[in-house]
Design an enzyme around this catalytic site. Structure first.
Site: not given
Length: 267
Positions: A40, A111, A146
């Site tokens: 990421e 995300k 994440c």
């Protein structure tokens, strides 16, 4: 199927251009792999909040072009980790890019769950609003990033969308490394899927990174795990294990919640 997770070190003394060139070189060396994964926000560092706007790119910006070329040169499926993306209206997103072996963009994913508790990424970046899967010849990837790892409902929805292999690039802090390992195994076990979780090494913006990239099989067994330094984790795995596991131990068929619209409560 062979996957290589590139646990790149985010060194604040290294320029974005230099880090991009180094990542491209590492990708080209993985031509024997089927799938290559980057972490990421590896161009800036996941906690370098003050650099998100400065180094944000359009979706088809310089990092996109470099990764596309690298995927084509290596002949691999490439999950290019994520980059800070700015759209035409100036909004910022934490966006993942997946390329096919011919260099074409197979998918992008913004995300969904932003970290920061009303600080940092949570206020600087917009939230994605759609699930993304990618069909490879051998398996279907489910994309997450994440902090998404803490939200099991996203992964269960990816399973419902056909995902068999979850790919999770991250910039996970060292102080919560135990959570990283635990959650990666949990997401694999509860969804009877592979989890390929690729983290960063080094320290950026004062935050030490956990590293410890990991590949977990559908039974929760760790097939390979990296240390805390820069490392390339390469592992061979059998995608057919997912269907075999779900057939042998069909827990997903016993689900009672989340399968249909709730009924109206009784008066």
């Amino acid at each position: 199927m062979r996957a290589s997770l590139i646990q790149i070190c985010v060194d604040p003394a290294e320029s974005v251009d230099a880090r991009r060139d180094r990542a491209v070189g590492l990708i080209r060396e993985r031509s024997g792999s089927d799938l290559v994964v980057l972490p990421e926000l590896w161009t800036t560092g996941a906690f370098a909040f003050d650099q998100f706007g400065e180094h944000a790119e359009e979706l088809r910006g310089p990092t996109f072009l470099a990764l596309s070329e690298a995927a084509r040169d290596a002949g691999v499926w490439l999950h290019g980790g994520s980059i800070p993306e700015h759209d035409s209206e100036g909004g910022l997103y934490n966006t993942s890019l997946v390329f096919a072996p011919d260099g074409t963009l197979a998918a992008s994913y913004r995300k969904i769950h932003r970290f920061g508790f009303d600080q940092g990424e949570a206020v600087l970046m917009g939230a994605g609003d759609r699930l993304v899967t990618v069909d490879l010849p051998e398996t279907t990837l489910g994309l997450a990033t994440c902090y998404d790892l803490r939200f099991p409902e996203q992964f269960r929805s990816l399973v419902d969308a056909g995902a068999e292999t979850m790919v999770v690039p991250a910039g996970w802090p060292a102080r919560r490394a135990a959570h990283w390992s635990l959650l990666a195994r949990a997401r694999a076990v509860e969804n009877q899927a592979y989890v390929l979780a690729c983290g960063t090494a080094g320290t950026h913006a004062g935050t030490e990174q956990a590293g410890r990239s990991v590949v977990v099989d559908p039974w929760g067994e760790v097939l390979a795990e990296a240390g805390t330094d820069e490392e390339i984790l390469t592992v061979d795995f059998d995608p057919s294990t997912v269907a075999a596991t779900r057939d042998r131990f069909p827990a997903l068929k016993d689900r009672r919640l989340g399968l249909a619209e709730p009924k109206e409560p009784r008066p």
